[in-house]
Design a protein around this motif. Structure first.
Motif, mmCIF file in Angstrom:
data_model
loop_
_atom_site.group_PDB
_atom_site.id
_atom_site.type_symbol
_atom_site.label_atom_id
_atom_site.label_comp_id
_atom_site.label_asym_id
_atom_site.label_seq_id
_atom_site.Cartn_x
_atom_site.Cartn_y
_atom_site.Cartn_z
ATOM 1 N N UNK A 282 10.265 0.798 1.910
ATOM 2 C CA UNK A 282 8.996 1.302 2.442
ATOM 3 C C UNK A 282 8.073 0.115 2.688
ATOM 4 N N UNK A 283 7.021 0.330 3.455
ATOM 5 C CA UNK A 283 6.081 -0.753 3.722
ATOM 6 C C UNK A 283 5.423 -1.250 2.438
ATOM 7 N N UNK A 284 5.116 -0.323 1.519
ATOM 8 C CA UNK A 284 4.498 -0.713 0.248
ATOM 9 C C UNK A 284 5.464 -1.524 -0.610
ATOM 10 N N UNK A 285 6.724 -1.097 -0.660
ATOM 11 C CA UNK A 285 7.715 -1.831 -1.438
ATOM 12 C C UNK A 285 7.930 -3.233 -0.876
ATOM 13 N N UNK A 286 7.952 -3.321 0.452
ATOM 14 C CA UNK A 286 8.140 -4.617 1.097
ATOM 15 C C UNK A 286 6.974 -5.555 0.762
ATOM 16 N N UNK A 287 5.759 -5.024 0.842
ATOM 17 C CA UNK A 287 4.574 -5.841 0.545
ATOM 18 C C UNK A 287 4.581 -6.318 -0.903
ATOM 19 N N UNK A 288 4.987 -5.448 -1.821
ATOM 20 C CA UNK A 288 5.032 -5.810 -3.236
ATOM 21 C C UNK A 288 6.100 -6.868 -3.493
ATOM 22 N N UNK A 289 7.241 -6.732 -2.852
ATOM 23 C CA UNK A 289 8.307 -7.722 -3.034
ATOM 24 C C UNK A 289 7.901 -9.081 -2.468
ATOM 25 N N UNK A 290 7.228 -9.076 -1.321
ATOM 26 C CA UNK A 290 6.755 -10.333 -0.749
ATOM 27 C C UNK A 290 5.738 -11.005 -1.671
ATOM 28 N N UNK A 291 4.871 -10.191 -2.271
ATOM 29 C CA UNK A 291 3.882 -10.725 -3.214
ATOM 30 C C UNK A 291 4.584 -11.327 -4.431
ATOM 31 N N UNK A 292 5.623 -10.648 -4.905
ATOM 32 C CA UNK A 292 6.340 -11.118 -6.083
ATOM 33 C C UNK A 292 7.065 -12.437 -5.823
ATOM 34 N N UNK A 293 7.682 -12.545 -4.667
ATOM 35 C CA UNK A 293 8.419 -13.767 -4.328
ATOM 36 C C UNK A 293 7.465 -14.915 -4.023
ATOM 37 N N UNK A 294 6.359 -14.593 -3.338
ATOM 38 C CA UNK A 294 5.330 -15.595 -3.095
ATOM 39 C C UNK A 294 5.555 -16.495 -1.903
ATOM 40 N N UNK A 295 6.609 -16.246 -1.134
ATOM 41 C CA UNK A 295 6.866 -17.035 0.066
ATOM 42 C C UNK A 295 7.378 -16.126 1.160
ATOM 43 N N UNK A 296 7.208 -16.543 2.404
ATOM 44 C CA UNK A 296 7.709 -15.738 3.512
ATOM 45 C C UNK A 296 9.240 -15.754 3.472
ATOM 46 N N UNK A 297 9.877 -14.602 3.680
ATOM 47 C CA UNK A 297 11.344 -14.541 3.605
ATOM 48 C C UNK A 297 12.060 -15.540 4.507
ATOM 49 N N UNK A 298 11.497 -15.828 5.680
ATOM 50 C CA UNK A 298 12.164 -16.768 6.583
ATOM 51 C C UNK A 298 12.267 -18.160 5.970
ATOM 52 N N UNK A 299 11.315 -18.523 5.097
ATOM 53 C CA UNK A 299 11.357 -19.822 4.434
ATOM 54 C C UNK A 299 12.473 -19.877 3.397
ATOM 55 N N UNK A 300 12.847 -18.716 2.882
ATOM 56 C CA UNK A 300 13.911 -18.645 1.878
ATOM 57 C C UNK A 300 15.265 -18.432 2.538
ATOM 58 N N UNK A 301 15.309 -17.497 3.498
ATOM 59 C CA UNK A 301 16.574 -17.163 4.152
ATOM 60 C C UNK A 301 17.093 -18.287 5.038
ATOM 61 N N UNK A 302 16.182 -19.102 5.559
ATOM 62 C CA UNK A 302 16.573 -20.223 6.420
ATOM 63 C C UNK A 302 16.033 -21.511 5.792
ATOM 64 N N UNK A 303 16.647 -21.974 4.709
ATOM 65 C CA UNK A 303 16.117 -23.131 3.964
ATOM 66 C C UNK A 303 16.086 -24.398 4.806
ATOM 67 N N UNK B 292 16.781 -7.256 -3.301
ATOM 68 C CA UNK B 292 16.555 -5.839 -3.042
ATOM 69 C C UNK B 292 16.714 -5.095 -4.375
ATOM 70 N N UNK B 293 15.600 -4.749 -5.032
ATOM 71 C CA UNK B 293 15.658 -4.112 -6.352
ATOM 72 C C UNK B 293 16.518 -2.848 -6.357
ATOM 73 N N UNK B 294 17.046 -2.538 -7.528
ATOM 74 C CA UNK B 294 17.995 -1.441 -7.683
ATOM 75 C C UNK B 294 17.436 -0.088 -7.219
ATOM 76 N N UNK B 295 16.127 0.090 -7.297
ATOM 77 C CA UNK B 295 15.535 1.356 -6.863
ATOM 78 C C UNK B 295 15.851 1.649 -5.400
ATOM 79 N N UNK B 296 16.060 0.605 -4.590
ATOM 80 C CA UNK B 296 16.393 0.810 -3.182
ATOM 81 C C UNK B 296 17.786 1.401 -3.019
ATOM 82 N N UNK B 297 18.682 1.102 -3.954
ATOM 83 C CA UNK B 297 20.017 1.696 -3.918
ATOM 84 C C UNK B 297 19.942 3.201 -4.156
ATOM 85 N N UNK B 298 19.142 3.596 -5.135
ATOM 86 C CA UNK B 298 18.980 5.028 -5.421
ATOM 87 C C UNK B 298 18.291 5.736 -4.257
ATOM 88 N N UNK B 299 17.334 5.078 -3.631
ATOM 89 C CA UNK B 299 16.664 5.673 -2.469
ATOM 90 C C UNK B 299 17.660 5.916 -1.343
#
Length: 330
Positions: free
Chosen positions: A184-205, A282-289
């Motif tokens: 969900x948009x809220x889950x995505x925002x929370x995960x981005x906040x937790x990681x603290x960096x834009x995913x592209x910076x991590x996925x494409x080191x 991708x936290x385990x709750x997403x698997x159950x969803x």
């Protein structure tokens, strides 16, 4: 008959030795320009895929797009076909290292490089998972693959879901490993906040520290890169991520920026969902969803003490689950 088999064995080892020698020579001559060790490993992996009776091929969809595959040398009509779709952790060679052997013995496997990974490319400006899915499905048709199951990891899961949705008559079964399709948009925002960096910076080191962070997020049991020297990790980044870096970043940005699909269709195929219980991407709750969304035709298997890269951390368990499910033994 025995002499023919012996000749095949001798030919394989001679061709392998020649390929290794040729690449060592070429890379030595270009030592200052090429990531020597990682390209040498890439050659070894290519030889291993050939040892598993696979060959590389490229399929031109038009004058803009080419999809590269590793495909079974001889299609065995008494065995199911399985398309294996990688994620951001590498290309078709590197991501399925621990799986190509067992799975190629049980299935006719087709292992594509997604667009902008490995040897697949396109001049199109479309960066959506839907475009990836259409191109991959089109390429499979051109290879004569009209019925198949699909097994996909992480980003590849987004692509595989679209293929299964658009081509219900062609796709028999679906296996999705650690893919946050129902974020969900809220889950995505929370995960981005937790990681603290834009995913592209991590996925494409860009550097060794970025690569270590990516592996640390993906692994739970151990960070296998902590002891590797920076120069070797820098070589890997150069070979794997500098190639079409701009396009890879754009793919990641598309996933992050697009709104959650609140009307995602329910797949008609039987679907196996595999997840590590310690997934930090991708936290385990997403698997159950995802299982609740798919309903009675889906099954969730949770692997204990395993992170996002379950195919690397728990390959034997993943392989058994995939083989049993796709073969119809479950």
């Amino acid at each position: 008959m025995e002499s023919t088999k012996l000749w095949h064995v001798i030919s394989f080892y001679l061709s392998s030795a020649f390929a290794i020698f040729r690449n060592l020579l070429l890379y030595t001559l270009n030592l200052n320009q090429s990531p020597l060790l990682t390209k040498f490993m890439d050659t070894i992996l290519s030889l291993y895929f050939r040892f598993c009776n696979l060959s590389p091929c490229a399929t031109d969809l038009d004058d803009q797009t080419t999809v590269h595959f590793w495909v079974a040398n001889h299609r065995r009509f008494n065995k199911p076909s399985l398309v294996m779709v990688h994620g951001y952790g590498g290309n078709s060679l590197w991501q399925f290292l621990h799986q190509i052997g067992p799975l190629s013995r049980k299935f006719n496997v087709y292992v594509p490089d997604l667009l902008f990974f490995g040897k697949s490319h396109s001049k199109s400006l479309d960066r959506s998972d839907l475009f990836q899915a259409k191109c991959l499905a089109d390429a499979l048709k051109r290879l004569g693959v009209d019925r198949f199951s699909v097994y996909a990891i992480s980003y590849g899961g987004f692509v595989a879901y679209r293929i299964a949705e658009m081509y219900p008559d062609e796709v028999e079964k679906v296996v999705i490993l650690s893919s946050g399709i129902l974020y969900t948009d809220d889950q995505k925002a929370e995960q981005l906040r937790r990681i603290g960096r834009h995913p592209s910076e991590i996925l494409v080191p860009k550097n060794p520290d970025d690569l270590r962070l990516l592996v640390n997020l993906s692994m739970y049991k151990q960070n296998s890169l902590h002891w590797l020297p920076d120069f070797l990790l820098r070589e890997f980044v150069t070979m794997m991520y500098d190639h079409r870096r701009k396009e890879k970043i754009e793919l990641a940005e598309h996933l992050v920026e697009k709104k959650a699909d609140t009307n995602l269709p329910v797949l008609t195929q039987e679907t196996l969902i595999i997840w590590g219980d310690q997934d930090k991407v991708f936290p385990l709750e997403l698997a159950h969803q995802l299982q609740r969304h798919l309903g009675s035709k889906s099954r969730l298997e949770i692997i204990k003490d395993t992170g996002h890269a379950a195919n690397m951390e728990s390959p034997d368990e993943v392989n058994k689950l995939v083989i049993s499910f796709v073969s119809g033994c479950s």
